[in-house]
Design an enzyme around this catalytic site. Structure first.
Site, short mmCIF file in Angstrom:
data_model
loop_
_atom_site.label_atom_id
_atom_site.label_comp_id
_atom_site.label_asym_id
_atom_site.label_seq_id
_atom_site.Cartn_x
_atom_site.Cartn_y
_atom_site.Cartn_z
N CYS A 165 37.23 44.79 36.70
CA CYS A 165 38.29 43.91 36.19
C CYS A 165 39.41 43.76 37.20
CB CYS A 165 38.81 44.38 34.84
SG CYS A 165 39.71 45.92 34.82
N CYS A 166 40.25 42.74 36.95
CA CYS A 166 41.42 42.46 37.77
C CYS A 166 40.98 42.11 39.19
CB CYS A 166 42.36 43.67 37.70
SG CYS A 166 43.99 43.40 38.39
N ILE A 167 41.42 42.86 40.21
CA ILE A 167 41.08 42.57 41.61
C ILE A 167 39.74 43.19 42.02
CG2 ILE A 167 42.37 44.55 42.55
CD1 ILE A 167 42.15 41.03 44.11
N THR A 173 36.30 40.67 34.07
CA THR A 173 37.36 40.07 33.25
C THR A 173 38.65 40.06 34.08
OG1 THR A 173 38.45 40.11 31.07
CG2 THR A 173 38.09 42.23 32.12
#
Ligand SMILES: *[C@@H]1O[C@H](CO)[C@@H](O)[C@H](O)[C@H]1NC(C)=O
Ligand SMILES: *[C@@H]1O[C@H](CO)[C@@H](O)[C@H](O)[C@H]1NC(C)=O
Ligand SMILES: CC(=O)N[C@H]1CO[C@H](CO)[C@@H](O)[C@@H]1O
Length: 233
Positions: free
Chosen positions: A142-144, A205
């Site tokens: 998720c995220c980066i 996500t």
């Protein structure tokens, strides 16, 4: 004759990159990953590389501070002490692996924060991602962190959210371009959604790539964990 379906607890490895959004794992994302895995009945083991951080950020102002810290030691704060060096993580022992976000994934697990699409990935992280992928086991990010999948598994599909900044809602929108430059496909998603690449078994996500409320990040991570566990054989 009766056949019994034994519902085995999924065994999931979580890889951290420190403790704190600007130099390590994003704390709330890591917590959301652990809460959703716990609710789903998964057994969890936590890993981090035993290496120095790129630097330590004083999170009150965002400036670097001394002394520098160790990624494994910092991650152990989130793990409540139960953590192992990433060098011990083998796909044979787990059903899936999950990478929460935070700048640690772009500074200590990879060099994305410095090098963008020309980044390199920590050797143990490359080994772990290829090991799970090679065993046909799902990988959640998720995220980066999806930049790691984009680099190590060229041609995979990931999301880091939207491709336009949209008035500051997506401050890191440029990341989608770097993902395409690394040979992966970017699939735009909203923060409460996840994307599953069925072929490569990669579930992603946006999380805090979106400037938004904590509970929306929490819900999106729930979709990602659900997607990962659905792919566990
Ligand atoms: C962290 O930043 C704050 C605000 O600038 C400063 O007062 C404090 O001394 C810094 N702490 C360290 C350990 O650098
Ligand atoms: C994301 O949400 C916005 C507004 O809620 C909507 O306009 C947009 O179509 C959504 N994008 C995707 C990719 O689902
Ligand atoms: C991918 C990688 O290893 N990134 C950095 C993590 O932090 C150390 C500092 O100890 C750097 O040397 C690495 O390049």
């Amino acid at each position: 004759m009766h056949t019994t379906v034994i519902n085995m607890k999924p065994n999931v490895a979580v890889v951290l990159s420190g403790c704190g959004v600007y130099d390590g794992s994003e704390v709330h994302e890591s917590s959301a990953v652990l809460v959703h895995l716990s609710r789903a009945g998964a057994a969890v083991a936590i890993f981090a590389p035993d290496t120095n951080q790129l630097h330590t950020i004083n999170h009150t102002k965002g400036e670097t501070m001394e002394p520098n810290r160790n990624v494994l030691v910092e991650s152990a704060r989130i793990a409540r002490g139960k953590i192992s060096p990433l060098s011990n993580l083998k796909a044979a022992d787990f059903d899936a692996v999950v990478f929460p976000g935070g700048f640690g994934a772009a500074k200590n697990l990879s060099t994305f924060a410095m090098d963008g699409a020309k980044m390199t990935v920590h050797t143990d992280v490359v080994r772990v991602v290829k090991d799970f992928h090679g065993h046909g086991k799902p990988i959640g990010l998720c995220c980066i962190s999806p930049v790691i999948a984009a680099k190590v598994i060229p041609g995979c599909e990931v999301t880091v959210g939207q491709e336009q900044e949209d008035g500051g809602r997506w401050p890191y929108a440029g990341t989608a371009g770097a993902i395409k430059a690394m040979g992966a496909t970017h699939v735009p998603k909203n923060v409460t959604e996840s994307h599953t690449d069925m072929k490569h078994k990669i579930v992603t996500t946006p999380a805090f790539m979106c400037e938004t409320k904590f509970h929306e990040v929490f819900d999106g991570i729930g979709k990602m964990i659900n997607g990962v566990l659905k792919l566990v054989k």
